[in-house]
Design a protein around this motif. Sequence first.
Motif: not given
Length: 360
Positions: A189-206
């Motif tokens: 809920t905290v780190l995943n949205p940040y990484l998704t937005k910052t690194l422009r990841l294609p999906g949730q989780g990594s």
Amino acid sequence: MSEVPETNQSSGVTGVLDNATRGGVAVSAVGLVCLAGAFASFLLSMPYTFPLLFGFVVVMAYGWVTRQAETARTLTFVATVSTVGILGLITVYIVVESIPAISHMGPDILTRMQSPLWEPGAGVYSLLPLIWGTVVTTLIATAIAAPFGVAGALFIGEIAPRSVRDIIKPAVEVLAGIPSIVYGFIGFTVLNPYLTKTLRLPGQGSLFLAGVVIGFMALPTVVSVGEDAIASVPESMKSGSLALGTTDWQTMKSVTLPTALSGLSAAILLGVGRAIGETMAATVILGKIPAFPDPLYDVFGNTITLTATIASQYGSAAGRPLHESALFAAGVVLFVTVMCLSIASQYIEARMQRKLGGNE
């Protein structure tokens, strides 16, 4: 008045002690028979398990009141044998349950790389992508837990004032007791949205996010065990180094850390074992994708780990024997890996004790 001969008095005391010992042995024997009967009843699905367990408790309670020493020995013996026996039964059970999947897939269960990799409907089960996800998350977690854990242990054991140490050490132990689902939920809920937005990841989780969260989960274990290893370094060695004119940092770098290296290695291995066996954080963060990342080295890709597969699919595997057996095969891989790490950590810790004792 004639005195009783000393030999008669001693023989009387010996007889009383012999009677007490025999009584304790009899009580222990009855308790062990009740416990063995309860275990046999459980294995045979008979209705006598709980009555026999209740009988064991009653007999041991009576023995504790009347023959405490013999009863205490019996209870410690039962605890030791139960630990070894339960471990053996678990090992045998998961291995036996995994045999159908291993027989069905053959070597492909550990080597298959072409699609489909994990398709229960088609009867295809390859553990290789699951193992890959576990290895990548474990390496990332170790890269975080090992250096930060050793640094934290060194700070608590050698640098921090006593007042600060008395606060930090219990706080680290409290962190070790936080449920893993809490770490996973915060990461998602905290780190995943940040990484998704910052690194422009294609999906949730990594894999990277899962490894980071698991690394911080393993960190308290490494810090706690590592601090114990540093504290076990003899004070005379450090004092002797300081007496030769070295600084505190030179003493820590050249004396404390090399001497405690075996214990620190054991701490890191225990942290790695925690990372490999982590379930809920990986289940919450990672997607349910039993496939390799593309490209294979993409740590921001998504896959699934061995533990997450077992946690997420045991419900859907009910009534499908081959699917259940494949999950048990994943459990065998985890069990063997963690057991080897545990044995290695115990060996390293024993070597450290021999080294500090001057036996090496």
